[in-house]
Design a protein around this motif. Structure first.
Motif, mmCIF file in Angstrom:
data_model
loop_
_atom_site.group_PDB
_atom_site.id
_atom_site.type_symbol
_atom_site.label_atom_id
_atom_site.label_comp_id
_atom_site.label_asym_id
_atom_site.label_seq_id
_atom_site.Cartn_x
_atom_site.Cartn_y
_atom_site.Cartn_z
ATOM 1 N N VAL A 2 9.799 -40.132 17.644
ATOM 2 C CA VAL A 2 9.234 -38.856 17.239
ATOM 3 C C VAL A 2 10.285 -37.882 16.712
ATOM 4 O O VAL A 2 10.047 -37.133 15.757
ATOM 5 C CB VAL A 2 8.436 -38.217 18.406
ATOM 6 N N ARG A 3 11.490 -37.906 17.270
ATOM 7 C CA ARG A 3 12.533 -36.983 16.807
ATOM 8 C C ARG A 3 12.930 -37.301 15.363
ATOM 9 O O ARG A 3 13.152 -36.394 14.551
ATOM 10 C CB ARG A 3 13.746 -37.044 17.731
ATOM 11 N N ARG A 4 13.017 -38.579 15.062
ATOM 12 C CA ARG A 4 13.362 -38.972 13.692
ATOM 13 C C ARG A 4 12.256 -38.546 12.723
ATOM 14 O O ARG A 4 12.530 -38.077 11.620
ATOM 15 C CB ARG A 4 13.570 -40.482 13.635
ATOM 16 N N PHE A 5 10.994 -38.723 13.160
ATOM 17 C CA PHE A 5 9.884 -38.300 12.312
ATOM 18 C C PHE A 5 9.948 -36.798 12.066
ATOM 19 O O PHE A 5 9.747 -36.339 10.936
ATOM 20 C CB PHE A 5 8.548 -38.655 12.964
ATOM 21 N N VAL A 6 10.214 -36.032 13.105
ATOM 22 C CA VAL A 6 10.267 -34.566 12.979
ATOM 23 C C VAL A 6 11.360 -34.141 12.016
ATOM 24 O O VAL A 6 11.161 -33.244 11.189
ATOM 25 C CB VAL A 6 10.457 -33.910 14.365
ATOM 26 N N ARG A 7 12.526 -34.790 12.099
ATOM 27 C CA ARG A 7 13.623 -34.436 11.184
ATOM 28 C C ARG A 7 13.230 -34.694 9.730
ATOM 29 O O ARG A 7 13.464 -33.861 8.850
ATOM 30 C CB ARG A 7 14.884 -35.248 11.535
ATOM 31 N N TYR A 8 12.631 -35.844 9.481
ATOM 32 C CA TYR A 8 12.242 -36.180 8.109
ATOM 33 C C TYR A 8 11.108 -35.274 7.646
ATOM 34 O O TYR A 8 11.084 -34.815 6.497
ATOM 35 C CB TYR A 8 11.812 -37.646 8.035
ATOM 36 N N ASN A 9 10.169 -34.995 8.533
ATOM 37 C CA ASN A 9 9.067 -34.095 8.209
ATOM 38 C C ASN A 9 9.604 -32.715 7.821
ATOM 39 O O ASN A 9 9.146 -32.100 6.843
ATOM 40 C CB ASN A 9 8.127 -33.977 9.415
ATOM 41 N N ARG A 10 10.588 -32.249 8.572
ATOM 42 C CA ARG A 10 11.178 -30.929 8.286
ATOM 43 C C ARG A 10 11.864 -30.916 6.932
ATOM 44 O O ARG A 10 11.741 -29.949 6.168
ATOM 45 C CB ARG A 10 12.165 -30.553 9.393
ATOM 46 N N SER A 11 12.553 -32.010 6.595
ATOM 47 C CA SER A 11 13.252 -32.061 5.314
ATOM 48 C C SER A 11 12.256 -32.079 4.152
ATOM 49 O O SER A 11 12.481 -31.433 3.120
ATOM 50 C CB SER A 11 14.172 -33.283 5.250
ATOM 51 N N LEU A 12 11.142 -32.807 4.312
ATOM 52 C CA LEU A 12 10.129 -32.826 3.262
ATOM 53 C C LEU A 12 9.447 -31.472 3.134
ATOM 54 O O LEU A 12 9.180 -31.002 2.017
ATOM 55 C CB LEU A 12 9.080 -33.906 3.549
ATOM 56 N N ASP A 13 9.171 -30.824 4.254
ATOM 57 C CA ASP A 13 8.536 -29.510 4.232
ATOM 58 C C ASP A 13 9.410 -28.509 3.468
ATOM 59 O O ASP A 13 8.917 -27.724 2.640
ATOM 60 C CB ASP A 13 8.297 -29.033 5.667
ATOM 61 N N GLN A 14 10.703 -28.558 3.725
ATOM 62 C CA GLN A 14 11.629 -27.673 3.023
ATOM 63 C C GLN A 14 11.707 -28.015 1.537
ATOM 64 O O GLN A 14 11.740 -27.123 0.676
ATOM 65 C CB GLN A 14 13.015 -27.760 3.663
ATOM 66 N N ALA A 15 11.712 -29.322 1.226
ATOM 67 C CA ALA A 15 11.778 -29.748 -0.170
ATOM 68 C C ALA A 15 10.534 -29.307 -0.936
ATOM 69 O O ALA A 15 10.622 -28.855 -2.091
ATOM 70 C CB ALA A 15 11.928 -31.266 -0.245
ATOM 71 N N TYR A 16 9.377 -29.412 -0.313
ATOM 72 C CA TYR A 16 8.139 -28.997 -0.975
ATOM 73 C C TYR A 16 8.094 -27.484 -1.144
ATOM 74 O O TYR A 16 7.571 -26.978 -2.152
ATOM 75 C CB TYR A 16 6.925 -29.491 -0.190
ATOM 76 N N ARG A 17 8.628 -26.752 -0.175
ATOM 77 C CA ARG A 17 8.682 -25.292 -0.305
ATOM 78 C C ARG A 17 9.563 -24.896 -1.480
ATOM 79 O O ARG A 17 9.201 -24.016 -2.282
ATOM 80 C CB ARG A 17 9.211 -24.668 0.989
ATOM 81 N N LYS A 18 10.703 -25.566 -1.622
ATOM 82 C CA LYS A 18 11.606 -25.272 -2.741
ATOM 83 C C LYS A 18 10.958 -25.652 -4.073
ATOM 84 O O LYS A 18 11.150 -24.964 -5.083
ATOM 85 C CB LYS A 18 12.923 -26.006 -2.550
ATOM 86 N N ALA A 19 10.201 -26.751 -4.078
ATOM 87 C CA ALA A 19 9.520 -27.163 -5.308
ATOM 88 C C ALA A 19 8.515 -26.104 -5.740
ATOM 89 O O ALA A 19 8.394 -25.792 -6.944
ATOM 90 C CB ALA A 19 8.819 -28.501 -5.084
ATOM 91 N N LEU A 20 7.801 -25.517 -4.782
ATOM 92 C CA LEU A 20 6.843 -24.456 -5.094
ATOM 93 C C LEU A 20 7.555 -23.203 -5.594
ATOM 94 O O LEU A 20 7.082 -22.535 -6.533
ATOM 95 C CB LEU A 20 5.995 -24.136 -3.863
ATOM 96 N N GLU A 21 8.683 -22.883 -4.982
ATOM 97 C CA GLU A 21 9.453 -21.718 -5.435
ATOM 98 C C GLU A 21 9.924 -21.910 -6.875
ATOM 99 O O GLU A 21 9.899 -20.969 -7.684
ATOM 100 C CB GLU A 21 10.660 -21.500 -4.510
ATOM 101 N N LYS A 22 10.324 -23.128 -7.199
ATOM 102 C CA LYS A 22 10.770 -23.429 -8.559
ATOM 103 C C LYS A 22 9.629 -23.243 -9.555
ATOM 104 O O LYS A 22 9.822 -22.676 -10.651
ATOM 105 C CB LYS A 22 11.285 -24.870 -8.624
ATOM 106 N N ARG A 32 6.970 -21.316 -9.192
ATOM 107 C CA ARG A 32 6.639 -19.891 -9.323
ATOM 108 C C ARG A 32 7.636 -19.172 -10.221
ATOM 109 O O ARG A 32 7.270 -18.243 -10.949
ATOM 110 C CB ARG A 32 6.588 -19.240 -7.934
ATOM 111 N N ALA A 33 8.883 -19.616 -10.168
ATOM 112 C CA ALA A 33 9.923 -18.963 -10.967
ATOM 113 C C ALA A 33 9.738 -19.209 -12.462
ATOM 114 O O ALA A 33 10.226 -18.429 -13.288
ATOM 115 C CB ALA A 33 11.301 -19.450 -10.519
ATOM 116 N N ARG A 34 9.045 -20.277 -12.811
ATOM 117 C CA ARG A 34 8.875 -20.582 -14.236
ATOM 118 C C ARG A 34 7.406 -20.552 -14.660
ATOM 119 O O ARG A 34 7.032 -21.117 -15.675
ATOM 120 C CB ARG A 34 9.474 -21.951 -14.557
#
Length: 501
Positions: free
Chosen positions: A431-451, A453-455
């Motif tokens: 579960v800890r490994r899943f949480v780490r990967y889930n967190r990284s994807l969540d952050q990546a998707y947030r950055k993708a949305l910010e990108k 919105r910027a354009r």
């Protein structure tokens, strides 16, 4: 009485306690039964359930299907009146043994639905009719199968399981201890993902503040590219073995499924991977199929066949259920269960494993990784088009690239399609490994949305509109509080979610 509310580390501790309680309940409930006979009866029950789940496809367009699906399970008089007619219809359409299994399954569903309703189980609503019960059984399929894999090690007594009483004996166990065990694993994950996660414990049970659904709309595990999405393949040209219409499952169906997979993914040289060896191994089992469904062989013969087909050790190991832990068995794809010196499986479990191993092999192929992304975009477009969106042909504006750009009522919907592979089995296994990967994807998707919105002015200017919304649709679900990230399993709800956002 108001329940106790647990957050943070206390919520995780409570989830672990509940998980241990569920595991103990499963073990104590199964312990009195004799293992081999119980396994065989439950496997027969599982077969009947699988046949019922597949009945809508077999009877598509036939009046008999409407009669069966409309049967009200909580109305004793209607069941008594309708069952003889349904039995006659099934016997005329299917073989005697198939019809008998289906009738037995209907009778068991009637009994358990009445029992659930009498005991005020909320799940009784899902078993109001045979039509709704089929959906219920689909949603519980992995639990029904996990129980099958668990029985040989957990049953240690002499009590016999009677065929017409099997659902009454074990469906309560699945609804309480079984689903409770898997949900607590999920809650352990959610407690580490969401800072505001809470568990409320009262006399009725445990209620979590957040939920997570890892399955798609048909209660199937997500995959990068399902066979039905390979729309460029001419499946009518695939050579198929004739299928007996009076059977729901058969050896011929297994052979046809293998042929369909081979043709669908031929461009990725699938048969040059260990999948090719797996297919040869499965075909060596076809002469051993009994009653068009079961495969039984000794451990010694299994090892010989693995050696003859030169199966890699990782593959031969993956074919057999490793242990008898219920939770672990809810996420296994291994088709064989060991009973004494025998290994037993079915053609449906072999077909399921073949599809799983196909994914495991293809996911390592770079060309497939790239191509599956484009196929995913086509699937998203098709789903949005079916919901009334106009799909534009925009892929690039200047130097800016876009995945799916749709419009509805003067609003642009800019959708990023993310095909990142997520191993949902890690929720139970690590579960800890899943949480780490889930967190990284969540952050990546947030950055993708910010990108995006910027354009966004790029799309607004190109389409000459004034409003735009940005979303990420992820092929595999992630645990997120971001309202603009949607799992593909929920794509049918995209319009209701996106328009109201």
């Amino acid at each position: 009485m108001a329940g106790q509310r647990f957050t943070g580390a206390a919520a995780q501790t409570e989830a672990i306690k509940a998980l241990a309680h569920s595991r103990a309940g499963i073990e104590s409930a199964l312990a009195p039964f004799e293992p081999r006979s119980t396994f065989e009866v439950w496997f027969s029950t599982f077969r009947g359930i699988e046949e019922l789940i597949n009945l809508p496809g077999e009877l598509r367009g036939e009046s008999l299907l409407d009669e069966i699906k409309g049967l009200v399970l909580l109305d004793i008089d209607e069941v008594v009146r309708a069952l003889p007619s349904i039995k006659t219809g099934l016997e005329s359409r299917f073989s005697r043994l198939v019809a008998r299994r289906l009738v037995h399954t209907l009778m068991q569903l009637h009994a358990i639905a009445m029992s659930f309703a009498t005991n005020h189980f909320p799940v009784a609503r899902e078993m109001a009719t045979i039509g709704t019960a089929i959906g219920y059984l689909q949603s519980r399929r992995r639990h029904l199968l996990a129980l099958l894999h668990t029985i040989p090690g957990a049953c240690r007594g002499t009590r016999q399981l009677h065929e017409l009483d099997s659902l009454n004996q074990f469906l309560y166990l699945i609804e309480t201890a079984g689903r409770g065990a898997t949900s607590m694993h999920c809650n352990l994950m959610l407690a580490q993902v969401y800072p505001d996660f809470a568990l409320v414990v009262d006399d009725v049970g445990i209620l979590a503040s957040h939920s997570f659904n890892g399955l798609d709309s048909l209660f199937l595990e997500p995959e990068r590219t399902a066979i039905i999405e390979m729309t460029d393949v001419d499946f009518s040209a695939v050579k198929r073995v004739p299928v007996n219409r009076r059977l729901i499952f058969s050896k011929a169906e297994l052979e046809n499924n293998l042929a369909l997979i081979a043709d669908a993914y031929v461009e990725f040289n699938l048969h040059e991977t260990s999948y090719g060896q797996l297919v040869a191994f499965i075909r060596s089992l076809i002469p051993l199929v009994v009653d068009e469904y079961f495969v039984r062989l000794t451990v010694k013969r299994f090892d010989e066949l693995c050696s003859e087909q030169k199966l890699p050790a990782t593959l031969s190991k993956a074919l057999v259920v490793e242990g008898f832990d219920y939770v672990g068995n809810t996420s296994t794809y291994a088709p064989f269960t060991r009973i004494g010196d025998d290994l037993i499986t079915s053609i449906t479990l072999l077909s399921r494993f073949a599809n799983h191993w196909k994914n495991a092999c293809l996911n390592r192929v770079r060309r497939y990784q790239i191509r599956s992304g484009f196929i995913f975009e086509k699937s998203v477009k098709a789903a949005l088009r079916a919901q009334g969106f106009d799909i534009t042909e925009i892929k690039r504006v200047g130097h800016a690239e876009f995945d799916v750009v749709a419009t509805l009522d003067g609003v642009i919907y800019n959708v990023q399609c993310k095909n990142n592979l997520v191993d949902l089995n890690r929720i139970e296994a690590d579960v800890r490994r899943f949480v780490r990967y889930n967190r990284s994807l969540d952050q990546a998707y947030r950055k993708a949305l910010e990108k995006e919105r910027a354009r966004e002015q790029t799309l607004l200017g190109e389409l000459n509109l004034n409003a735009i919304k940005h979303f990420v649709v992820s092929r595999f679900p992630i645990a997120t509080q971001n309202p603009c990230v949607l799992a593909f399993g929920e794509i049918l709800r995209f319009r209701s979610i996106a328009v109201g956002a």
